[in-house]
Design a protein around this motif. Structure first.
Motif, short mmCIF file in Angstrom:
data_model
loop_
_atom_site.label_atom_id
_atom_site.label_comp_id
_atom_site.label_asym_id
_atom_site.label_seq_id
_atom_site.Cartn_x
_atom_site.Cartn_y
_atom_site.Cartn_z
N GLU A 130 48.43 35.53 30.76
CA GLU A 130 47.24 35.89 31.52
C GLU A 130 46.02 35.48 30.71
OE1 GLU A 130 45.91 40.17 32.67
OE2 GLU A 130 44.43 39.00 31.55
N SER A 133 40.35 34.91 33.30
CA SER A 133 39.98 36.20 33.88
C SER A 133 38.50 36.56 33.87
CB SER A 133 40.78 37.32 33.17
OG SER A 133 42.15 37.03 33.17
N PRO A 134 37.67 35.72 34.51
CA PRO A 134 36.25 36.06 34.60
C PRO A 134 36.02 37.15 35.66
CG PRO A 134 36.69 34.06 35.83
CD PRO A 134 37.99 34.46 35.19
N ASN A 135 34.77 37.52 35.84
CA ASN A 135 34.43 38.56 36.81
C ASN A 135 33.65 37.95 37.97
OD1 ASN A 135 35.61 40.60 35.17
ND2 ASN A 135 33.82 40.41 33.83
N HIS A 144 35.02 33.83 27.87
CA HIS A 144 36.04 33.39 28.83
C HIS A 144 36.51 31.97 28.50
CE1 HIS A 144 33.94 36.44 31.55
NE2 HIS A 144 35.15 36.93 31.32
N HIS A 170 43.46 36.91 35.96
CA HIS A 170 43.23 38.30 36.37
C HIS A 170 41.73 38.50 36.59
CE1 HIS A 170 44.71 42.54 36.30
NE2 HIS A 170 43.55 42.84 35.76
N GLY A 172 38.20 39.73 37.71
CA GLY A 172 37.61 41.04 38.01
C GLY A 172 36.94 40.98 39.37
N TYR A 325 39.51 50.12 35.81
CA TYR A 325 40.12 49.05 35.02
C TYR A 325 41.48 49.48 34.45
CZ TYR A 325 39.72 45.07 31.71
OH TYR A 325 39.90 43.91 31.01
N ASP A 329 45.24 47.93 35.27
CA ASP A 329 46.10 47.35 34.24
C ASP A 329 47.46 48.04 34.17
OD1 ASP A 329 45.27 44.98 33.05
OD2 ASP A 329 43.61 45.99 32.05
N TYR A 347 48.55 38.50 26.93
CA TYR A 347 47.20 38.72 27.45
C TYR A 347 46.22 38.07 26.48
CZ TYR A 347 49.07 42.70 30.26
OH TYR A 347 49.76 43.50 31.13
N THR A 349 42.49 37.95 25.65
CA THR A 349 41.10 38.41 25.83
C THR A 349 40.49 38.67 24.45
OG1 THR A 349 41.36 40.80 25.83
CG2 THR A 349 41.77 39.68 27.92
N GLN A 353 38.82 44.27 23.31
CA GLN A 353 39.69 45.02 24.23
C GLN A 353 41.01 45.43 23.57
OE1 GLN A 353 39.69 43.97 28.36
NE2 GLN A 353 38.16 42.38 28.08
N HIS A 356 42.13 49.02 24.29
CA HIS A 356 42.52 49.14 25.70
C HIS A 356 43.96 48.67 25.89
CE1 HIS A 356 42.49 48.67 30.08
NE2 HIS A 356 42.87 47.41 29.90
N PHE A 357 44.27 47.48 25.39
CA PHE A 357 45.62 46.95 25.62
C PHE A 357 46.69 47.71 24.82
CE2 PHE A 357 43.31 43.27 27.36
CZ PHE A 357 43.94 43.26 28.61
#
Ligand code: ARG
Length: 588
Positions: A130, A133-135, A144, A170, A172, A325, A329, A347, A349, A353, A356-357
């Protein structure tokens, strides 16, 4: 064929088991360690196991080393000596020098082999990478770009190795922010939403900013925005249509960048998981993982704290009932393991983050979505992109640079350099070259720095023809090709009829390096550190240059052998660059 390092590994394991049969019941735990030598003086490889085993066996390390060496089978199993000599050094290092005849035999197996000795796996792994993954309704930024370049390289590597790779974007593309934008556009740009007028992402970003300002300043607009969120989440056709138009405009802008970068991605944005969120939360609750905290549904995991030292929650449902978010996930990782049956998920990124992951992975494990024995998950992090001033990369005007501008600038700069270096190339050819070089330079500059560090973006540095750059490697390839052309012998007629005969030390060094392509790919696939591959390719170009300096090709008695060796160099450079996502050209 196994890589050199794996062949040696097997040999040492066998020798250790012969020397110490008492280790047999727990053979998997034997700390066999074979590494490439950092200095030719010490041979080609090194085995450092004796020191580790000595502790376990309570014997002097040198004695262990001697014992291992005594039991080591030095042949290649096909009547050739694989190892020329072994030497015990210092406290018990075993230095390994491979046999020249063995190297000569091995390098001939690479001639005409498009896979360069890399077998396809008997069991290809289902792998998800993955990245990017921009927004939606925002520009892609340099972060990115790093994700896109690194992710694509890892995907290309795993694909070349023969795994079954799904490349996911992915995006956003879901969330409460769309309420504001839709409310604003319904009022300010209704014709865009009805499809009568077209616009681009730059305009969309401007509206997005304006809608945010209005949201903060105007209570009535805030109300209307909230209503839009409710309508969108409730599946109101008008709102959904507006959202789709916004996604389309964004998608088009992203695609322009992916096309320029020659990168393929399957779009599966956050919205894809939307229908699964309620079920996932219910499932997590049923498994007893969820606690209420200020009305929000949270998962607390051991070892995760905020700066104040308070437990840090993974919030799967906000107190107002909304999802976020974290919820997406959790749904995504579940879907990837249970539905996609991914054995490996990567992943890509930014390092920001990481927590988070780490929490998502832990929670997914607790929920039984992820089984660490069967699924490997990695968060591939990377540092910041810095400008020449050492600060976060920005344009002169202080704005965040639009990626498309950054890439076209790289291509334009490459064009200027080519115009000066090679005025004889006509315009059309030069533009194609400039694209390959400009884009290649941006990718290579990123991939050749250790991804965890910050990297300083400089057009001047990345477009240099000397040093560890894309141009240097692309030029090395051009050089090999031009030598082949100059001799005027059709290499295809040599393959299978003539052989490489290694004589000069520069030829031997080059052959060894070519044989290490295989294990280099294995290292990168294991550690997910692309600069090991760029370092390898840089080393290859340097060894080729040394060979070409020391060994005459054209008109020499060794012409055929040396042409074949050059051919393997060309294939390896081309394949290696292709894994980096960099195109090769025939002239430059
Ligand atoms: N859209 C996010 C961003 O721009 C990156 C998404 C990363 N992937 C994920 N599964 N959360 O920062």
């Amino acid at each position: 064929m196994k890589s050199l390092i794996n062949q040696l590994y097997d040999k040492f394991l066998q020798a250790i088991l012969k020397a110490y049969p008492e280790l047999l019941p727990d053979a998997d735990a034997i700390p066999v360690e074979v590494t490439q030598s950092t200095n030719d003086k010490f041979g080609h490889y090194q085995c450092n196991t004796a020191m580790k085993l000595a502790k376990q066996l309570k014997v002097a390390p040198r004695q262990v080393a001697e014992h291992i060496v005594h039991h080591l089978d030095r042949s290649n199993g096909e009547g050739l000596a694989m190892i020329a000599h072994l030497e015990i050094a210092g406290p018990g290092f075993i230095n390994i020098a491979l046999d020249n005849a063995f190297l000569n035999h091995q390098v001939n197996t690479l001639v005409g082999d498009p896979r360069l000795g890399v077998d396809k796996p008997t069991h290809p792994q289902k792998t998800i990478v993955e990245f990017s993954s921009p927004n939606t309704a925002k520009e892609l930024h340099v972060g990115h770009l790093r994700s896109t370049i690194i992710g694509d390289c890892l995907a290309r590597l795993l694909e070349f190795q023969g795994h079954d790779v799904l490349r996911l974007n992915h995006i956003g593309d879901w969330g409460t922010a769309f309420g504001m934008l839709i409310a604003y556009m319904k009022e300010q740009a209704p014709k865009v939403l009805s499809g009568e007028h077209h616009t681009d992402l730059t305009q969309l970003v401007a509206w997005y900013k304006a809608s945010k300002m209005l949201f903060d300043a105007d209570e009535a607009f805030k109300q209307r925005s909230r209503l839009e969120v409710v309508k969108l989440q409730g599946g109101d056709p008008d709102s959904l249509h507006a959202w789709e138009i916004i996604c389309d405009i964004s998608r088009k802008a992203y695609q322009e960048i992916y096309d320029l970068l020659d990168i393929k991605l399957v779009e599966r944005g956050e919205s894809f998981y939307n229908p699964m969120l309620a079920e996932v939360v219910a499932d997590l609750e049923a498994k007893g993982l969820v606690q209420l905290s200020d009305g929000a549904k949270c998962i607390f995991l051991e070892g995760f704290q905020n700066r104040e030292g308070d437990p840090l929650p993974l919030m799967v449902q906000k107190s107002d009932g909304g999802y976020n978010y974290d919820t997406t996930d959790m749904a995504a990782i579940r879907h990837r393991c249970e539905v996609e049956k991914a054995e490996r998920i990567i992943y890509v990124t930014d390092a920001g983050q990481a927590t988070h992951f780490a929490m998502i992975f832990k929670a997914a494990e607790k929920a039984g979505y992820l089984n660490p024995a069967k699924n490997r998950v990695d968060h591939v992090t990377f540092g910041l992109v810095l400008g020449p001033d050492g600060k976060k990369f920005r344009t002169r005007a202080g704005e965040t640079e639009r990626l498309i501008d950054l890439l076209t600038t790289a291509v334009d700069r490459a064009d200027e350099i080519l115009k000066e270096r090679s005025p004889e190339i006509d315009r059309e050819d030069r533009l194609a070259l400039a694209k390959a070089l400009g884009i290649g330079a941006v990718k290579y500059a990123d991939l050749s720095t250790h991804r965890q560090g910050d990297y300083t973006f400089s057009y001047d540095r990345m477009l240099r023809f000397e040093g560890n750059t894309a141009a240097f490697l692309m030029y090395a390839y051009v050089r090999v090709e031009s030598i082949k052309r100059k001799v005027g012998v059709d290499i295809n007629n040599l393959i299978g009829k003539e052989e490489i005969k290694l004589e000069h030390p520069s030829e031997l060094a080059l052959a060894l390096h070519l044989l290490q392509f295989h294990e280099t790919l294995d290292f990168v696939s294991k550690d997910l550190i692309p600069n090991r591959l760029t370092d390898y390719l840089f080393g290859l170009a340097e060894r080729f240059n040394a060979f070409f300096r020391d060994c005459r090709v054209e008109g020499s008695p060794e012409q055929h052998s040396r042409l074949l060796l050059s051919e393997v160099v060309a294939c390896t450079l081309k394949q290696g660059l292709s894994i980096l996502g960099i195109a090769t050209v025939e002239r430059m």
